[in-house]
Enzyme design. Structure first.
Site, PDB file in Angstrom:
ATOM      1  NE  ARG A  32      -4.225   1.754   2.092  1.00  9.17           N
ATOM      2  CZ  ARG A  32      -4.485   2.716   2.972  1.00  9.17           C
ATOM      3  NH1 ARG A  32      -3.690   2.879   4.034  1.00  9.17           N
ATOM      4  NH2 ARG A  32      -5.529   3.518   2.818  1.00  9.17           N
ATOM      5  CB  ILE A  58      -5.637   5.678  -1.061  1.00  7.53           C
ATOM      6  CG1 ILE A  58      -5.530   4.149  -1.092  1.00  7.53           C
ATOM      7  CG2 ILE A  58      -4.940   6.235   0.159  1.00  7.53           C
ATOM      8  CD1 ILE A  58      -4.082   3.658  -1.165  1.00  7.53           C
ATOM      9  CB  SER A  59     -10.919   3.368   0.033  1.00 11.84           C
ATOM     10  OG  SER A  59     -11.707   4.087  -0.877  1.00 11.84           O
ATOM     11  CD  GLN A  60     -11.779   2.272   7.276  1.00 10.83           C
ATOM     12  OE1 GLN A  60     -12.816   2.715   6.799  1.00 10.83           O
ATOM     13  NE2 GLN A  60     -11.690   1.839   8.510  1.00 10.83           N
ATOM     14  N   PRO A  61      -8.385   0.607   4.198  1.00  9.36           N
ATOM     15  CG  PRO A  61      -6.183  -0.012   4.726  1.00  9.36           C
ATOM     16  CD  PRO A  61      -7.179   1.102   4.900  1.00  9.36           C
TER      17      PRO A  61
END
Length: 208
Positions: A32, A58-61
């Protein structure tokens, strides 16, 4: 150090209800930190969204994992992603299916994502600079469509490009947003609300 942080993240995802081992292996395979600014690399394995420029994130995992798990992917699934962004979600998908189609309205982000994916030897992705509201009709229909920004309502074009039995997962709403799970069955669309979410808006049109 990175490996330890990755293992911590995977443990958190399992605790939050992500149990698809194939998906967890895909997340583990994607570094990431390669998808965020160098100044934010130390936060890459925190379970949080991060800015990537141009007003995007970038979205939260957890959200990447949750939305991907809802798609119920198999290796042969035909997948469309709306909102390439950094390319992180794209990379996860590329580890799970034979080919991914991804549309990004901001040309600079599309170019950067394409470069990152190539550097990671992920060559099973087709990216396109275009309006995500319109999908990618010439490549459809799709078994799975994932949208990484929130429109105020579900775009008709995406419903039309969903194959029979196909699944669409997307955030919907403006001030208040919910994650929607849509499945096409017998030419009808069955919609379920999954949970409350917060995403950047899905803007119409494209930017150079």
């Amino acid at each position: 150090m990175v490996n330890k942080r990755m293992q911590t993240l995977l443990m958190q995802l399992r605790q939050q209800g992500i149990h698809d081992e194939r998906l967890l292996q895909a997340i583990e395979a994607v570094p990431r930190e390669r998808f965020v600014d160098e100044a934010l690399a130390h936060k890459a394995y925190e379970n949080t969204a991060l800015p990537i420029g141009a007003g995007q994130t970038i979205s939260q995992p957890y959200m990447v994992a949750r939305m991907t798990e809802l798609l119920q992917l198999t290796p042969t699934s035909r997948v469309l992603e709306i909102g390439t962004g950094s390319g992180y979600q794209t990379a996860i998908l590329a580890h799970l299916v034979d080919h991914v189609c991804s549309v990004e309205r901001i040309k600079g982000l599309q170019w950067q994502a394409k470069r990152r994916l190539k550097q990671l030897d992920l060559h099973n992705v087709s990216t396109r600079h275009g309006d995500g509201w319109l999908g990618w009709q010439s490549r459809g229909p799709f078994d799975a469509i994932i949208v990484t920004a929130a429109p105020p309502e579900i775009p008709d074009a995406l419903l039309e490009q969903l194959d029979e039995g196909g699944i669409l997962v997307l955030p919907v709403g403006e001030q208040f947003q919910t994650l929607k799970y849509v499945q096409r069955r017998n030419n009808e669309y069955h919609i379920e609300t999954v949970e409350a979410v917060r995403f950047v808006p899905l803007v119409k049109g494209e930017l150079a």
